[in-house]
Design a protein around this motif. Sequence first.
Motif, short mmCIF file in Angstrom:
data_model
loop_
_atom_site.label_atom_id
_atom_site.label_comp_id
_atom_site.label_asym_id
_atom_site.label_seq_id
_atom_site.Cartn_x
_atom_site.Cartn_y
_atom_site.Cartn_z
N THR A 174 0.83 -1.21 0.00
CA THR A 174 0.00 0.00 0.00
C THR A 174 0.87 1.26 0.00
O THR A 174 0.53 2.24 -0.67
CB THR A 174 -0.94 0.02 1.22
OG1 THR A 174 -0.17 -0.16 2.42
CG2 THR A 174 -1.98 -1.07 1.12
N ALA A 175 2.00 1.22 0.70
CA ALA A 175 2.91 2.37 0.71
C ALA A 175 3.53 2.58 -0.67
O ALA A 175 3.70 3.72 -1.13
CB ALA A 175 4.01 2.16 1.75
N SER A 179 4.17 5.84 -5.30
CA SER A 179 4.35 5.91 -6.75
C SER A 179 3.35 6.85 -7.39
O SER A 179 3.70 7.63 -8.30
CB SER A 179 4.22 4.51 -7.36
OG SER A 179 2.95 3.94 -7.07
N PHE A 180 2.10 6.85 -6.92
CA PHE A 180 1.09 7.77 -7.45
C PHE A 180 1.41 9.21 -7.05
O PHE A 180 1.29 10.13 -7.86
CB PHE A 180 -0.30 7.39 -6.95
CG PHE A 180 -1.00 6.37 -7.80
CD1 PHE A 180 -1.57 6.72 -9.01
CD2 PHE A 180 -1.08 5.05 -7.39
CE1 PHE A 180 -2.20 5.77 -9.81
CE2 PHE A 180 -1.72 4.09 -8.18
CZ PHE A 180 -2.27 4.45 -9.40
N ALA A 181 1.81 9.40 -5.80
CA ALA A 181 2.09 10.76 -5.31
C ALA A 181 3.26 11.41 -6.04
O ALA A 181 3.25 12.61 -6.32
CB ALA A 181 2.37 10.71 -3.81
N ILE A 224 3.10 12.60 3.07
CA ILE A 224 2.42 12.53 1.78
C ILE A 224 1.35 13.61 1.61
O ILE A 224 1.22 14.19 0.53
CB ILE A 224 1.81 11.12 1.56
CG1 ILE A 224 1.30 11.00 0.13
CG2 ILE A 224 0.75 10.80 2.60
CD1 ILE A 224 0.95 9.58 -0.27
N LEU A 225 0.61 13.93 2.67
CA LEU A 225 -0.43 14.95 2.55
C LEU A 225 0.18 16.33 2.28
O LEU A 225 -0.38 17.12 1.52
CB LEU A 225 -1.30 14.98 3.81
CG LEU A 225 -2.11 13.72 4.11
CD1 LEU A 225 -2.93 13.91 5.38
CD2 LEU A 225 -3.01 13.37 2.94
N MET A 255 -5.90 7.35 -2.01
CA MET A 255 -5.66 7.74 -0.62
C MET A 255 -6.87 7.40 0.26
O MET A 255 -6.71 6.89 1.37
CB MET A 255 -5.38 9.24 -0.54
CG MET A 255 -4.02 9.65 -1.06
SD MET A 255 -2.69 9.11 0.04
CE MET A 255 -3.03 10.09 1.50
N LEU A 256 -8.07 7.66 -0.25
CA LEU A 256 -9.27 7.39 0.53
C LEU A 256 -9.46 5.90 0.77
O LEU A 256 -9.71 5.46 1.90
CB LEU A 256 -10.50 7.96 -0.19
CG LEU A 256 -11.86 7.70 0.50
CD1 LEU A 256 -11.88 8.34 1.88
CD2 LEU A 256 -13.01 8.21 -0.36
N VAL A 257 -9.30 5.10 -0.30
CA VAL A 257 -9.49 3.65 -0.18
C VAL A 257 -8.49 3.04 0.79
O VAL A 257 -8.84 2.25 1.68
CB VAL A 257 -9.39 2.97 -1.57
CG1 VAL A 257 -9.36 1.46 -1.42
CG2 VAL A 257 -10.56 3.38 -2.46
N ILE A 258 -7.21 3.42 0.64
CA ILE A 258 -6.17 2.86 1.51
C ILE A 258 -6.37 3.33 2.95
O ILE A 258 -6.19 2.55 3.90
CB ILE A 258 -4.77 3.24 0.98
CG1 ILE A 258 -4.50 2.51 -0.34
CG2 ILE A 258 -3.69 2.89 2.02
CD1 ILE A 258 -3.16 2.83 -0.96
N SER A 259 -6.75 4.60 3.14
CA SER A 259 -6.98 5.11 4.49
C SER A 259 -8.11 4.36 5.17
O SER A 259 -8.02 4.03 6.36
CB SER A 259 -7.30 6.61 4.44
OG SER A 259 -6.20 7.35 3.96
N VAL A 260 -9.18 4.07 4.44
CA VAL A 260 -10.31 3.32 5.01
C VAL A 260 -9.90 1.89 5.32
O VAL A 260 -10.24 1.34 6.37
CB VAL A 260 -11.51 3.34 4.05
CG1 VAL A 260 -12.59 2.37 4.51
CG2 VAL A 260 -12.08 4.76 3.93
N LEU A 261 -9.13 1.26 4.42
CA LEU A 261 -8.70 -0.12 4.62
C LEU A 261 -7.77 -0.26 5.82
O LEU A 261 -7.81 -1.27 6.54
CB LEU A 261 -8.00 -0.64 3.36
CG LEU A 261 -8.88 -0.96 2.15
CD1 LEU A 261 -8.02 -1.33 0.95
CD2 LEU A 261 -9.86 -2.08 2.47
#
Length: 316
Positions: free
Chosen positions: A155-156, A161-163, A180-181, A198-204
């Motif tokens: 996940t990191a 990579s996206f950021a 990251i933020l 970010m939202l999906v990973i934060s929720v997971l």
Amino acid sequence: MQGENLTSWSFFFLEGFSRYPKLEIVLFIFSLFVYLITLLGNSILILITVVDSRLQTPMYLFLGNLSFMDICYTSASIPTLLVNLLSSQKTIVFSGCAVQMYLSLAMGSTECVLLAVMAYDRYVAICSPLRYPVIMNRQVCVQMATISWVTGSLTALLETSFALRIPRCGNLIDHFTCEILAVLKLACTRSLLMDTVMLVISVLLLPIPMLLICISYVFILSTILRISSAEGRNKAFSTCGAHLTVVILYYGAALSMYLKPSSSGSQEIDKIISLLYGVLTPMLNPIIYSLRNKEVKDAVKKVLGKMYLQQTQEHL
């Protein structure tokens, strides 16, 4: 320089706490002290879980992993913070920023999963004590710890990579680390894909593990309250108290940081929260487990006693 791609920046400036120059020397002393205590405390915990045969149990296997994570997590950001607090030119090269972001995300994400795993371990130990050796055998424990590390690392990698691909219109990060933020605030335009990731990973990694921990402790509390003897209840509470304290400290800070609306507070508050859960929590973990656990205290005394005896014999 407006509109240039991220690849044009070979380094970044870290704003840190430069708006408060008189506070920087105090923060340097505080951060250095906490970092050294973190390294010492977590190293001792790792050492005793390896050398003391009484601590070759699932709980201490997970605790050793947690301590190693805390060392890696603080080492990814605190040395840079210490250097920049004493430097007038607070910079970090692009590759260093990428590594720092990845390590911080990987260790933080892994810890989220591992804390949920540790809650399950406590649930089995208290609610199914007779089946505990079978359910939580060493192979299962190693697999659960490995899943925590793999989940956090992947996940990191995805987030980093996206950021790092998003075009940026500046290289001044309003933070003391490549968080990251704070890095995403340099983006020229909002990225729906990045926001979704970010939202999906934060929720997971935050609400879901937290929910599993809460469910585990509902069953644990129900079982403890049915224990007839006060001594048995106290022993059960003591085995869970340390873990629950760490969970509240870690998840409380992480949830307030990553799941709050971006406009709900200033960046200075974000920095303070990051400093608290990125510096204080890793230091407090070994202290909390040592104070609440007689086995850990006895093992620490045993190891330190052996080290002292060995040094004495060498001098003689």
